[in-house]
Design an enzyme around this catalytic site. Sequence first.
Site, short mmCIF file in Angstrom:
data_model
loop_
_atom_site.label_atom_id
_atom_site.label_comp_id
_atom_site.label_asym_id
_atom_site.label_seq_id
_atom_site.Cartn_x
_atom_site.Cartn_y
_atom_site.Cartn_z
N SER A 91 -20.64 41.08 36.49
CA SER A 91 -20.57 39.72 35.96
C SER A 91 -22.16 39.48 36.04
O SER A 91 -22.89 40.28 36.58
CB SER A 91 -19.95 38.77 36.98
OG SER A 91 -20.34 38.95 38.18
N LEU A 105 -19.01 34.55 42.09
CA LEU A 105 -19.42 33.77 40.81
C LEU A 105 -20.12 34.52 39.59
O LEU A 105 -20.47 35.80 39.79
CB LEU A 105 -20.49 32.64 41.27
CG LEU A 105 -20.27 31.78 42.37
CD1 LEU A 105 -21.16 30.88 42.87
CD2 LEU A 105 -19.04 31.05 42.10
N HIS A 116 -19.49 44.76 40.42
CA HIS A 116 -18.30 44.58 41.52
C HIS A 116 -17.65 45.50 42.20
O HIS A 116 -17.64 45.84 43.28
CB HIS A 116 -17.46 43.43 41.11
CG HIS A 116 -18.16 41.96 40.98
ND1 HIS A 116 -18.39 41.05 41.95
CD2 HIS A 116 -18.47 41.37 39.67
CE1 HIS A 116 -18.89 39.98 41.39
NE2 HIS A 116 -18.94 40.11 40.22
N LEU A 118 -16.54 49.89 40.92
CA LEU A 118 -16.30 51.04 39.98
C LEU A 118 -15.19 51.96 40.85
O LEU A 118 -15.32 52.10 42.02
CB LEU A 118 -17.37 51.78 39.66
CG LEU A 118 -17.55 52.99 38.85
CD1 LEU A 118 -18.95 53.51 38.74
CD2 LEU A 118 -16.85 54.33 39.45
N TYR A 162 -25.13 56.91 43.59
CA TYR A 162 -26.10 55.77 42.54
C TYR A 162 -27.38 56.11 42.32
O TYR A 162 -27.61 56.11 40.96
CB TYR A 162 -25.76 54.26 43.08
CG TYR A 162 -24.40 54.00 43.04
CD1 TYR A 162 -23.69 53.55 41.85
CD2 TYR A 162 -23.69 53.66 44.19
CE1 TYR A 162 -22.49 53.20 41.70
CE2 TYR A 162 -22.22 53.07 44.25
CZ TYR A 162 -21.80 52.75 42.97
OH TYR A 162 -20.31 52.59 42.74
#
Length: 201
Positions: A91, A105, A116, A118, A162
């Site tokens: 988002s 949000l 948010h 994976l 990451y």
Amino acid sequence: MSVLNALPFPRPIYLRSPRQQRRHTLPASEFRCLSPEDAVSVFEIEREAFISVSGDCPLHLDEVRHFLTLCPELSLGWFEEGRLVAFIIGSLWDQDKLNQDALTLHKPRGSSVHLHVLAVHRTFRQQGKGSILLWRYLQYLRRLPYARRAVLMCEDFLVPFYAKCGFKALGPCDVTVGPLAFIEMQCPVRGHAFMRRNSGC
């Protein structure tokens, strides 16, 4: 000439074009944005992936539907023969740092894409699908004119994964979930050279 030889034979099935033969089959591998109709499949994969590790899910089913309704273009699913095998849900966020509000949000005017979750289906893990999906997602974000960076929060043990995919640790995240603490990470996507697929991500 016999009547049998004079009659035209129907075209054998094996002579049909490849396009005709595949008309009713699903693609072997497909990447596409998710929709609210995918929410249950998404949540089933997420629940299995996270509850056994942390006891909870980053997004509950109603939250999955919420984001797939508000910003489906910031999601990406990997389907094998029509079956969802891995996904990312994101988002937009409009601040430099994530805070507790970022968990629920979507800020339409934001330029940070908050990843948010994976997750990869259990039968498809240890095959590199998570890193491939993330690489494709970042390439997709680079085509969105409003996206400046991708940002996420993760536990310590996931930082190397990451980092290998181009994210840089920013330090401890302001968000906590129960006893869990997180590291905040970001990856620039605007004006950033495309990562090579063979870079190891």
